[in-house]
Design a protein around this motif. Structure first.
Motif, PDB file in Angstrom:
ATOM      1  N   ALA A   1       8.280   8.476  -6.843  1.00 47.08           N
ATOM      2  CA  ALA A   1       7.253   9.526  -6.727  1.00 47.08           C
ATOM      3  C   ALA A   1       7.737  10.819  -7.373  1.00 47.08           C
ATOM      4  O   ALA A   1       6.984  11.488  -8.096  1.00 47.08           O
ATOM      5  N   ALA A   2       8.997  11.177  -7.148  1.00 50.29           N
ATOM      6  CA  ALA A   2       9.548  12.407  -7.725  1.00 50.29           C
ATOM      7  C   ALA A   2       9.531  12.337  -9.245  1.00 50.29           C
ATOM      8  O   ALA A   2       9.228  13.320  -9.920  1.00 50.29           O
ATOM      9  N   GLU A   3       9.830  11.156  -9.770  1.00 51.56           N
ATOM     10  CA  GLU A   3       9.835  10.982 -11.227  1.00 51.56           C
ATOM     11  C   GLU A   3       8.447  11.255 -11.798  1.00 51.56           C
ATOM     12  O   GLU A   3       8.293  12.008 -12.758  1.00 51.56           O
TER      13      GLU A   3
ATOM     14  N   SER B   1       0.852  -1.184   0.000  1.00 50.57           N
ATOM     15  CA  SER B   1       0.000   0.000   0.000  1.00 50.57           C
ATOM     16  C   SER B   1       0.884   1.229   0.000  1.00 50.57           C
ATOM     17  O   SER B   1       1.998   1.191   0.544  1.00 50.57           O
ATOM     18  N   ALA B   2       0.401   2.303  -0.575  1.00 50.52           N
ATOM     19  CA  ALA B   2       1.172   3.553  -0.559  1.00 50.52           C
ATOM     20  C   ALA B   2       0.234   4.749  -0.569  1.00 50.52           C
ATOM     21  O   ALA B   2      -0.857   4.701  -1.151  1.00 50.52           O
TER      22      ALA B   2
ATOM     23  N   GLY C   1       9.498  -1.407 -15.176  1.00 45.95           N
ATOM     24  CA  GLY C   1      10.342  -2.532 -15.589  1.00 45.95           C
ATOM     25  C   GLY C   1      11.180  -3.127 -14.473  1.00 45.95           C
ATOM     26  O   GLY C   1      12.107  -3.891 -14.719  1.00 45.95           O
ATOM     27  N   ILE C   2      10.848  -2.800 -13.210  1.00 45.18           N
ATOM     28  CA  ILE C   2      11.677  -3.220 -12.081  1.00 45.18           C
ATOM     29  C   ILE C   2      11.628  -4.744 -11.901  1.00 45.18           C
ATOM     30  O   ILE C   2      10.583  -5.372 -12.062  1.00 45.18           O
ATOM     31  N   ARG C   3      12.779  -5.310 -11.572  1.00 46.79           N
ATOM     32  CA  ARG C   3      12.893  -6.671 -11.056  1.00 46.79           C
ATOM     33  C   ARG C   3      13.444  -6.566  -9.659  1.00 46.79           C
ATOM     34  O   ARG C   3      14.192  -5.625  -9.384  1.00 46.79           O
ATOM     35  N   GLY C   4      13.144  -7.508  -8.805  1.00 47.58           N
ATOM     36  CA  GLY C   4      13.751  -7.494  -7.481  1.00 47.58           C
ATOM     37  C   GLY C   4      15.258  -7.654  -7.580  1.00 47.58           C
ATOM     38  O   GLY C   4      15.748  -8.355  -8.462  1.00 47.58           O
ATOM     39  N   VAL C   5      15.992  -6.992  -6.683  1.00 48.18           N
ATOM     40  CA  VAL C   5      17.454  -7.050  -6.763  1.00 48.18           C
ATOM     41  C   VAL C   5      18.106  -7.592  -5.490  1.00 48.18           C
ATOM     42  O   VAL C   5      19.309  -7.735  -5.428  1.00 48.18           O
ATOM     43  N   GLY C   6      17.311  -7.877  -4.459  1.00 50.25           N
ATOM     44  CA  GLY C   6      17.911  -8.072  -3.145  1.00 50.25           C
ATOM     45  C   GLY C   6      18.585  -9.404  -2.891  1.00 50.25           C
ATOM     46  O   GLY C   6      19.362  -9.517  -1.957  1.00 50.25           O
ATOM     47  N   GLU C   7      18.280 -10.430  -3.657  1.00 51.98           N
ATOM     48  CA  GLU C   7      18.658 -11.756  -3.187  1.00 51.98           C
ATOM     49  C   GLU C   7      19.645 -12.522  -4.057  1.00 51.98           C
ATOM     50  O   GLU C   7      20.561 -13.168  -3.565  1.00 51.98           O
TER      51      GLU C   7
ATOM     52  N   ALA D   1      11.148  -2.751  -3.975  1.00 57.47           N
ATOM     53  CA  ALA D   1      11.184  -1.800  -5.092  1.00 57.47           C
ATOM     54  C   ALA D   1      10.147  -2.199  -6.139  1.00 57.47           C
ATOM     55  O   ALA D   1       9.482  -1.343  -6.721  1.00 57.47           O
ATOM     56  N   PHE D   2       9.981  -3.508  -6.337  1.00 54.72           N
ATOM     57  CA  PHE D   2       9.040  -4.008  -7.360  1.00 54.72           C
ATOM     58  C   PHE D   2       7.589  -3.693  -6.980  1.00 54.72           C
ATOM     59  O   PHE D   2       6.891  -2.994  -7.700  1.00 54.72           O
ATOM     60  N   ALA D   3       7.137  -4.206  -5.841  1.00 56.67           N
ATOM     61  CA  ALA D   3       5.703  -4.135  -5.521  1.00 56.67           C
ATOM     62  C   ALA D   3       5.336  -2.834  -4.805  1.00 56.67           C
ATOM     63  O   ALA D   3       4.381  -2.158  -5.175  1.00 56.67           O
ATOM     64  N   THR D   4       6.085  -2.469  -3.764  1.00 58.49           N
ATOM     65  CA  THR D   4       5.783  -1.207  -3.089  1.00 58.49           C
ATOM     66  C   THR D   4       6.093  -0.049  -4.035  1.00 58.49           C
ATOM     67  O   THR D   4       5.364   0.957  -4.073  1.00 58.49           O
ATOM     68  N   GLY D   5       7.146  -0.198  -4.827  1.00 56.00           N
ATOM     69  CA  GLY D   5       7.456   0.810  -5.836  1.00 56.00           C
ATOM     70  C   GLY D   5       6.320   0.976  -6.838  1.00 56.00           C
ATOM     71  O   GLY D   5       6.019   2.078  -7.283  1.00 56.00           O
ATOM     72  N   TRP D   6       5.680  -0.130  -7.154  1.00 60.82           N
ATOM     73  CA  TRP D   6       4.533  -0.096  -8.068  1.00 60.82           C
ATOM     74  C   TRP D   6       3.370   0.678  -7.423  1.00 60.82           C
ATOM     75  O   TRP D   6       2.730   1.523  -8.048  1.00 60.82           O
TER      76      TRP D   6
END
Lengths: 93, 765, 186
Positions: free
Chosen positions: B495-497, B464-465, B707-713, B528-533
């Motif tokens: 958000a700034a973008e 949620s955001a 176009g984000i993919r998760g990057v953390g793992e 970044a993927f889902a919350t970013g969305w």
């Protein structure tokens, strides 16, 4: 009719077949039809009326988020597979 | 301007601003869970089992309760009994009775360090003294420490109620689950193969090793509501699981996520949180619980040690034909190892026509495992990626070319069946092949270079955001995703973008469970993927509302207003384009404040691949392996803040190198953990590592607006195998056990020398 | 339980008196008595460095020193590193290089790095790595930390003001340094 790809451990229900045809506009109807053809499917896949927490459904290459309500297309390819969740990874755990 | 992979020009995305929460974190002002103090607060401590496996016959707490300063003592009897059944708890499926029994042992202790009682007192020192006064009568049972022991037919049983489908409802067992994945006919595949390699691998249990121990402050109010302050990856998980364990309504608990000092998956479940609430309820005071390092190592969830038998075959010209894998993972004391993920990742980078994988989840007298960065994948890749290297060597094919030839592409079936959508695996291998590192020459004795690849699913889930526009035209972004590695900055940048604002005019805020809609854990590389969305959509909601306001001011229809490059405009005489800042000052008179909102249950998650090259030098006299150079290439979809993306790639690589070389849980024959400190649980220091070079590969995830993919793992997956391959090329021994610590490497070198000498002697005679 | 003791020390440039139990570590005193929670507890055995402070010019783990041993000592913590209106160059460089992810180890790294630059203003990469080897970071792989420290050293050596500079008042660090110099002169 949709094509359902049967995971290795459920192939005993389908007499060893790894893909079968089933009809339904959503996952619930699809599982009902599978259960009619191969009794035992509902018990394997459902708990309290929804898809078991340990199972994920992939439809046409995309992981569903709607459980039994996830729509299924006329020619969809449907996979049942172990679920992963939230950085967790606990099929059956 | 940074050019995007899908042709957009971004103004903010792809730049490297200073993170918004940075100043607090470099000045010591940021509040982590253990930094919270409240008036009248008490300190809790936990008594832990000194045995790996024992029945609790009785617990006497009278003497402890009578110690001056002690305000409460609790045991499992103070928690409700929960059903022995899988239940949905938030986004997780969990057996609640197991969860509760892990937090506080009920009838049996199942590992060294298992909690048996807790005390609240006026100081931590008094609480510790009180623990020594609690008398527990144990009946000690034989410990079961490995999957091999646990799977023996006559093995002692850990959980009397545990059953699996194959052995049936009457057979107590330590095997919780058997999963199988099957495609084609492996026997036929191996028949066609020119080269077949088969080996057995063993990998040690390892810990995430976050520097901040677990902590929680519980405050119970007499009206039945409670607040928990804690460092967690998922405040909503803490809420739902704590409510279940305490038997409280979920809505009666508010979780305030503190800053978090590392998690890597280990802080996606609960240990102290419900106990802090229960102790607060008993005493009427806030109660703080913090773990010591020894408690973290003994009693929180590491990841599984494993045994993996892996057999793979290919044709002379390097085409992979078959793979057969047997794998068993230590679940710890309760079911739930990442063996399913291990099975579905182990050959995920490859297109293999014939495949048979059997995977077993096995309980042992070790702490219940928790998620650890791409759970189950690194130890699995140790097996498959070293065998791939051997096959490439037998074929005389460069290991990068071998991977490109056999690599998964769009349409290749995944292990569980569904085809991949657009993925960037091949691109990561090409990036390594073309890297300055791989093109450089490695010279000198006992030096070698190794390549390995890795796969991780990533997840989507719910977020949620809220985006608020302030009257001065700045904005705040409110989210429920805990910031574990710089994601606040990424959310503000998104958000700034969208809003055409300077990134410093957007303030990101991580809030509590009452103040934002449900948000799943910061885990699975999803933030970044889902919350970013969700943030992207919430910012779009703001733009839509602002267009309506501009339309009102200009007496136009909203669809006649356009927004680009931070300016609202419309066709017409006398219409002067307005910035958000100008429009923000007019909100009161045009309808009131503006908040944009969005929620997602994100679909279309893009899986991640990484390929890593590592150079090592092996000391032939000691077996010590020095890392000379490391480069990692990873498909990230789109890098929002490249510095923090690189940070994820470097950090995962460093953890993978620790897993490869030094880290291991060392239990004695009684099942007691012998390395409970960070001197003996040896994680990489600054001096153990070189700079870690990164190649960011951007193959956008279809369907995601950015176009984000998760990057953390995924960057943690290749290093163990890459190091093993490098050792093989340096000194000619194939390592099959993790960690590849000096004693193990030396043993392998000595037995190679012995074999060589024996052969020489045989040839001589 | 032994009685509490009055301890006098100079902390971040301020002469301070505090009461502590003989069994309390300096870290516990800083965090629980003086409310300076910037120094973090990661292990309590001196292995992780998250509690690093500078005592009489030398970096040490505050978890390994008793509070009563602070008597008469001069102690710098992360809270004293920045001036009211500007960051220390190390803090600024850590931000610019994205040298922190979760940030729990950052205070300890900053203090160890400061102690290094105080005695060796032009360290090599190997010297930086050696000086920071007592501080564990699990997030970054150290790459960006080492770069930030090297960049800070270069900035200090070139005499440039760090980018975060806004005002001109002495920082607590500078006050402490002056105090230490005065002590040495005496």
């Amino acid at each position: 009719m949709a094509t359902v790809i049967i995971p290795a451990q459920l192939r005993k229900l389908t007499g060893g077949k790894d893909r079968v045809k089933a009809k339904g506009r959503n996952v619930r109807q699809l599982i009902e039809d599978l259960d009619r053809q191969f009794p035992g499917f509902s018990e394997q896949l459902l708990q309290d009326g929804d898809v078991k927490p340990s199972i994920a459904v992939s439809i046409d290459g995309e992981m569903g988020t709607g459980g039994v309500l996830e729509p299924v297309g006329e020619d969809s390819e449907v996979f049942f597979l172990p679920a992963l969740g939230g950085g967790r990874e606990n099929p059956g755990g | 301007m940074a050019a995007s992979p899908n042709g957009h020009d971004y103004r903010v995305i792809g730049t490297r601003p200073v993170r918004h929460d940075g100043i607090e974190k470099v000045t010591g002002q940021a509040k982590y869970g253990a930094d919270y103090n409240f008036p009248g607060m008490l300190y809790g401590k936990i008594l832990r089992s000194p045995y790996a496996h024992a029945i609790i016959k009785s617990i006497k707490v009278d003497k402890a309760a009578a110690l001056p300063g002690v305000k409460a003592v609790i045991t499992a009897n103070d928690l409700p009994a929960l059903p022995d059944k899988m239940e949905q708890a938030g986004e997780m499926a969990l057996n609640m009775s197991h969860l509760s029994a892990n937090i506080m042992a009920r009838d049996k202790v199942l590992y060294d360090g298992h909690a048996v009682a807790a005390v609240a007192a006026t100081s931590p020192h008094i609480a510790e003294e009180a623990l020594r006064l609690i008398e527990v009568d144990y009946e000690v049972l034989p410990p079961v420490m490995s999957v091999e022991e646990a799977m023996k037919p006559d093995a002692p049983i850990l959980l009397p109620g545990l059953r699996n489908k194959e052995e049936g409802p009457d057979k107590p067992t330590n095997v919780a689950t058997h999963l199988q994945f099957k495609r084609g006919d492996v026997n036929e595949g191996f028949k066609q193969a020119d080269y077949v390699v088969e080996r057995e691998f063993k990998t040690a249990m390892v810990h995430q090793g976050y520097i901040e121990p677990h902590n929680a402050v519980g405050i119970y109010n007499p009206d039945g509501h409670a607040t928990i302050y804690c460092s967690t990856q998922g405040s909503f998980v803490v809420r739902s699981l704590s409510a279940a364990v305490l038997g409280m309504p979920e809505g009666n608990i508010k979780v305030v996520p503190a800053e978090i000092g590392g998690g890597f998956g280990g802080k996606t479940t609960i240990y102290l949180e419900p106990l802090s609430v229960l102790l607060s309820k008993k005493t009427g005071h806030p109660v703080k619980l913090t773990m010591s390092r020894a408690e973290v190592l003994r009693a929180t969830g590491p990841t599984s040690g494993s045994t993996i038998r892996c057999k793979m075959g290919c044709s002379k010209d390097g085409k992979l034909l078959a793979a057969q894998i047997w794998m068993a993972y230590e679940a710890g004391a309760f079911p739930g190892s990442p063996v399913g993920a291990g099975a579905m990742t182990i050959v995920a980078p490859y297109n293999i026509p014939n495949l048979l994988i059997d995977a077993y989840d096995v309980v042992v007298n070790r702490p219940k495992t928790a998620a650890y960065r791409a759970p189950g994948a690194s130890n699995a890749a140790m097996a498959s990626e070293t065998i791939i290297d051997e096959l490439a060597e037998k074929c005389g094919i460069d290991p990068c070319d071998f991977r490109i030839m056999n690599g998964a592409r769009e349409g290749t079936p995944q292990t569980a069946g569904p085809p991949y959508r657009r993925i960037g695996y091949i691109e990561t291998v090409e990036a390594i092949k073309n890297s300055p590192h791989y093109k450089s020459k490695l010279e000198g004795p006992n030096r070698g270079r190794g390549v390995a690849s890795g796969f991780w699913f990533n997840v989507g889930l719910q977020s949620s955001a809220i985006v608020n526009i302030h009257t001065d035209g700045t904005a705040s972004v409110v989210i429920g995703s805990v910031d574990i590695g710089g994601t606040r900055a990424a959310q503000a940048m998104i958000a700034a973008e969208v809003l055409g604002l300077d990134v410093n005019d957007v303030r990101p805020l991580v809030t509590d469970t009452d103040s934002i809609g449900h948000t799943d854990v910061t885990g699975g590389s999803r933030t970044a993927f889902a919350t970013g969305w969700a943030v992207y959509e919430a910012a779009q909601d703001v733009v839509r509302q602002l267009k309506e306001r501009a339309a009102k001011l200009w007496e136009k229809k909203p669809e006649e207003v356009s927004f680009a490059n931070g300016l609202f405009t419309a066709q017409g005489d006398g219409i002067k384009p307005m910035t958000i800042k100008e429009l923000a000052g007019r909100l009161a008179r045009t309808g009131g404040p503006i908040s944009g909102r969005a929620t997602v249950n994100a679909r279309g998650v893009g899986p991640a691949f990484a390929t890593t090259v590592i150079d090592v030098e092996v000391d032939p006299d000691t077996g010590k392996v020095q890392i000379l150079r490391a480069t990692v290439a990873q498909d990230v979809g789109k890098a929002i803040h490249p510095s923090y993306v690189e940070g994820q790639m470097q950090g995962g690589t460093a953890q993978g190198i620790g897993w490869a070389l030094n880290e291991e849980y060392f239990y004695d024959e009684r099942g007691i953990l012998r390395n409970t400190g960070l001197l003996d649980y040896r994680m990489p220091t600054c001096l153990d590592l070189p700079m870690i070079e990164t190649c960011i590969v951007e193959v956008p995830t279809p369907g995601h607006p950015l176009g984000i993919r998760g990057v953390g793992e995924v960057s943690i997956v290749p290093p163990p195998a890459a190091v093993a391959n490098a050792i093989a090329h340096a000194v000619g021994v194939r390592m099959t056990e993790l960690p590849m610590s000096p004693p193990r490497v030396l043993k392998a070198l000595l037995s190679k020398r012995t074999r060589a000498e024996a052969q020489a002697a045989a040839a001589g005679s | 339980m032994a009685k509490k003791v009055v301890v006098e020390a100079n902390i971040n440039g301020e002469p301070i008196e505090f009461l502590c139990e003989p069994r309390q570590s300096l870290l516990e005193v800083l965090r629980d008595v003086l409310e300076l929670t910037g120094s973090k507890e990661g292990c309590l055995t001196g292995d992780c460095g998250a509690c690093t402070v500078i005592v009489n010019g030398r970096p040490l783990c505050s978890c390994l020193m008793l509070g009563v041993e602070a008597q008469g000592k001069t102690i710098q913590t992360v809270e004293g590193l920045a001036a009211p209106d500007r960051l220390h160059v190390l803090q600024q460089k850590f931000l610019e290089h994205a040298s922190l992810q979760c940030g729990i180890c950052t205070p300890g790294f900053l203090m160890s790095a400061k102690a290094l630059l105080d005695r060796n203003p032009k360290p090599t990469e190997a010297e930086i790595r050696y000086a920071l080897a007592g501080n564990l970071c699990r997030c970054t792989g150290y790459d960006k930390i080492v770069r930030a420290v090297a960049d800070a050293a270069q900035t200090l050596a070139s005499g440039q003001q760090p980018a975060g500079h806004l005002g001109s008042g002495p920082s607590a660090t500078e006050q402490t340094e002056r105090f230490l110099q005065e002590q040495e002169v005496k």
